[in-house]
Write an enzyme that holds these catalytic residues in place. Structure first.
Site, PDB file in Angstrom:
ATOM      1  N   HIS A 108       1.975  26.453 -29.356  1.00 40.63           N
ATOM      2  CA  HIS A 108       1.897  25.080 -28.854  1.00 40.63           C
ATOM      3  C   HIS A 108       0.522  24.913 -28.211  1.00 40.63           C
ATOM      4  O   HIS A 108       0.383  24.936 -26.997  1.00 40.63           O
ATOM      5  CB  HIS A 108       3.006  24.807 -27.832  1.00 40.63           C
ATOM      6  CG  HIS A 108       4.242  24.227 -28.447  1.00 40.63           C
ATOM      7  ND1 HIS A 108       4.230  23.008 -29.106  1.00 40.63           N
ATOM      8  CD2 HIS A 108       5.505  24.679 -28.521  1.00 40.63           C
ATOM      9  CE1 HIS A 108       5.462  22.740 -29.553  1.00 40.63           C
ATOM     10  NE2 HIS A 108       6.245  23.749 -29.224  1.00 40.63           N
ATOM     11  N   ASP A 113       4.696  20.831 -26.375  1.00 39.68           N
ATOM     12  CA  ASP A 113       5.792  21.347 -25.537  1.00 39.68           C
ATOM     13  C   ASP A 113       5.858  20.594 -24.209  1.00 39.68           C
ATOM     14  O   ASP A 113       6.930  20.228 -23.734  1.00 39.68           O
ATOM     15  CB  ASP A 113       5.643  22.868 -25.308  1.00 39.68           C
ATOM     16  CG  ASP A 113       4.249  23.255 -24.804  1.00 39.68           C
ATOM     17  OD1 ASP A 113       3.297  22.457 -24.972  1.00 39.68           O
ATOM     18  OD2 ASP A 113       4.098  24.359 -24.240  1.00 39.68           O
ATOM     19  N   TYR A 308      -4.431   9.723 -40.744  1.00 43.72           N
ATOM     20  CA  TYR A 308      -3.860   8.752 -39.813  1.00 43.72           C
ATOM     21  C   TYR A 308      -4.800   7.571 -39.598  1.00 43.72           C
ATOM     22  O   TYR A 308      -6.003   7.733 -39.557  1.00 43.72           O
ATOM     23  CB  TYR A 308      -3.568   9.420 -38.471  1.00 43.72           C
ATOM     24  CG  TYR A 308      -2.548  10.538 -38.543  1.00 43.72           C
ATOM     25  CD1 TYR A 308      -1.606  10.558 -39.557  1.00 43.72           C
ATOM     26  CD2 TYR A 308      -2.530  11.547 -37.604  1.00 43.72           C
ATOM     27  CE1 TYR A 308      -0.662  11.572 -39.625  1.00 43.72           C
ATOM     28  CE2 TYR A 308      -1.593  12.562 -37.658  1.00 43.72           C
ATOM     29  CZ  TYR A 308      -0.663  12.573 -38.678  1.00 43.72           C
ATOM     30  OH  TYR A 308       0.260  13.566 -38.735  1.00 43.72           O
ATOM     31  N   GLU A 385       0.466  22.875 -15.182  1.00 44.15           N
ATOM     32  CA  GLU A 385       1.838  22.369 -15.297  1.00 44.15           C
ATOM     33  C   GLU A 385       2.217  21.272 -14.296  1.00 44.15           C
ATOM     34  O   GLU A 385       3.007  20.381 -14.641  1.00 44.15           O
ATOM     35  CB  GLU A 385       2.824  23.536 -15.247  1.00 44.15           C
ATOM     36  CG  GLU A 385       2.747  24.400 -16.511  1.00 44.15           C
ATOM     37  CD  GLU A 385       3.679  25.603 -16.472  1.00 44.15           C
ATOM     38  OE1 GLU A 385       3.786  26.234 -15.394  1.00 44.15           O
ATOM     39  OE2 GLU A 385       4.287  25.912 -17.511  1.00 44.15           O
TER      40      GLU A 385
END
Ligand SMILES: [Zn+2]
Length: 405
Positions: A108, A113, A308, A385
C-alpha cells in the site's frame, strides 16, 4: 431544524482523535495485506466486517470487489457520496515498519489503506450523528484505482442509478500525501489532477546490414527524431498556462552492432490539465509521428491509449468543502494550491457525473524534510498516522454540512 441542538461539527475532531487507535489498527491490518487490481477479496472481507460492525449493510459489486454502504439520516434529503479506494501497488515494501506488507512484491504505497481507515472513521462519526443528517451518505469503496478504472466499473454497474445513488448532489474524496505537512488539507478549484494517456508506437522500417543503411529503412534515427520533435511540439503548440507533459519513457530497438533492425518501439505518457489541451496534444503527437515516419519512408503504428480524464473540482463544491474543513481545523491548516498535481485519478469519472471535489490530506511525518521525504508510490513512503483523524473528521464534516437540511 431545532436550533438549540449543539452543532454536530463541534466535537468531530475530538471524537476522531479519540477513535484514532481503532483507525490506526484498521489501517495497519489493511496495510499488512495489500492486493493489486480489481479483485481484492481479503481487503473487501476486512472492510465488510468493519461496515457491519457499525450496523451498516455493505453491498458488493458484481464485476469487481467494490463495496457500497448507505448511512440513512434521521430526516429525508439528498445524498452525498464519499469515496475511498482500496488497492495497493506492485512493489516490494522497504519501510521497515512493524506492520509492513506480508505479501511479497505488493505494498500500500499510495496510502489507499489510510483512505479506507479514514472513511470507516468518518462512517463511525456519522452513524453517531444520524440525527443531524437530512439525507443519506453513500460510501463508495472502489478497487482498481491504480490504472484499472475501478470507479468506471462501479458507475457502469449503476452506482448512480441504485436507490441510494439517484439523488447524489455532491461527491467528495480525500487522498493522503507526504507532499504536504501532516494535518493540513490541500486543494484547488478546477483541475486538481491531470489526464494521463499513453503513447505506444512501433516504427516499421526495413532491416538490413549496418554497413549499408541506404539499402534499409533504419527506424532508429526516425525514433530519435520523433522523441525530440515531440518536445518541440509541446513547447511550440501548447499554451504555457495550460500545461502539458509528454515523456517518452521506453525505447527498444535492435540487437547488436552490425544489424539495422526492422522496427523500433517507443512508449510514454501524455499529461494534460484540460480536455482542450488533451485533444490538442493527441493531435500533435499523431501529426509529428506520422509526418516524421512518412518523411523517412517508415510506417507508424501509433496507439494513443486514453487513461483517466482530468480530475475537475467543481468550484462551488470546492469553496464549500474548503470552508467546512477550515471550520473543523482552523484556516491555517487549509491550503489552496497554486497548480494541479501531474498525477491522475479515476475519481475523475465520478466528478464528470456529480459536482464534487477531491482534496489532499497532508501526512508527511513532522521529522521528515519536505525535500527528501519519500513520496506516494515510493516503497519507502511512511504516512503520519495522526493525520487520519483529520481526514475522518473532514469527510464527516463535509457530509454533515451538505446534509444540514
Ligand atoms: Zn492513490
Amino acid at each position: 431544524m431545532n436550533t438549540t441542538t449543539a452543532d454536530p461539527l463541534a466535537t468531530l475532531l475530538t471524537d476522531a482523535r479519540a477513535a484514532l487507535p481503532e483507525t490506526v489498527d484498521l489501517r495497519r491490518r489493511l496495510h499488512r495485506t495489500p492486493e493489486v487490481g480489481l479483485h481484492l477479496p481479503a481487503t473487501q472481507a476486512i472492510v465488510i466486517e468493519e461496515l457491519r460492525g457499525l450496523g451498516l449493510e455493505p453491498r458488493t459489486g458484481a464485476a469487481t470487489t467494490s463495496l457500497t454502504a448507505v448511512i440513512e439520516g434521521a430526516r429525508p434529503g439528498p445524498t452525498i457520496l464519499l469515496r475511498a479506494d482500496m488497492d495497493g501497488l506492485p512493489l516490494a515494501e522497504e519501510t521497515g515498519l512493524e506492520f509492513a506488507s506480508a505479501t511479497p512484491g505488493t505494498m500500500h504505497a499510495c496510502g489507499h489503506d489510510t483512505h479506507m481507515a479514514m472513511l470507516l472513521g468518518a462512517a463511525r462519526l456519522l452513524v453517531a450523528r444520524r440525527d443531524a443528517l437530512a439525507g443519506r451518505v453513500l460510501l463508495m469503496l472502489q478497487p482498481g484505482e491504480e490504472g484499472y478504472h475501478g470507479a468506471r466499473f462501479m458507475l457502469d454497474e449503476g452506482l448512480l442509478e441504485m436507490p441510494a445513488g439517484q439523488d447524489v448532489t455532491g461527491a467528495f474524496a480525500l487522498h493522503i500525501s507526504t507532499r504536504y505537512a501532516s494535518g493540513t488539507i490541500d486543494y484547488r478549484p478546477g483541475a486538481m489532477l491531470v489526464a494521463a494517456d499513453f503513447i505506444r508506437l512501433t516504427i516499421r522500417g526495413r532491416g538490413g546490414h549496418a554497413s549499408a543503411p541506404h539499402e534499409t529503412i533504419d527506424p532508429i534515427p526516425v525514433a530519435a527524431e520523433i522523441v525530440l520533435a515531440l518536445q518541440a511540439m509541446v513547447t511550440r503548440r501548447v499554451d504555457a498556462f495550460d500545461p502539458a507533459v509528454v515523456t517518452i519513457a521506453h525505447i527498444d530497438a535492435g540487437t547488436t552492432t552490425n544489424i539495422i533492425p526492422e522496427t523500433a518501439f517507443v512508449e510514454g505518457t501524455i499529461r494534460t490539465a484540460s480536455e482542450a489541451t488533451r485533444a490538442l496534444v493527441h493531435a500533435g503527437v499523431r501529426r509529428v509521428v506520422e509526418g516524421i515516419c512518412a518523411a523517412h519512408g517508415a510506417i507508424a503504428e501509433l496507439e494513443i491509449i486514453p487513461g483517466y480524464p482530468v480530475t475537475l473540482n467543481d468550484p462551488g463544491f470546492t469553496a464549500f468543502a474548503a470552508e467546512v474543513a477550515a471550520e473543523v481545523l482552523g484556516t491555517d491548516a487549509v491550503v489552496e494550491l497554486a497548480s494541479p498535481i501531474m498525477g491522475a485519478e479515476d475519481f475523475s469519472y465520478v466528478l464528470q457525473r456529480v459536482p464534487g471535489a477531491m482534496f489532499f490530506v497532508g501526512a508527511r511525518p513532522p521529522e521528515e524534510d519536505p525535500a527528501t521525504a519519500p513520496q506516494n508510490h515510493s516503497n519507502r513512503v511512511v504516512f503520519h498516522e495522526p493525520a487520519m483523524a483529520v481526514g475522518a473528521a473532514v469527510y464527516a464534516a463535509v457530509a454533515l454540512r451538505h446534509l444540514a437540511g
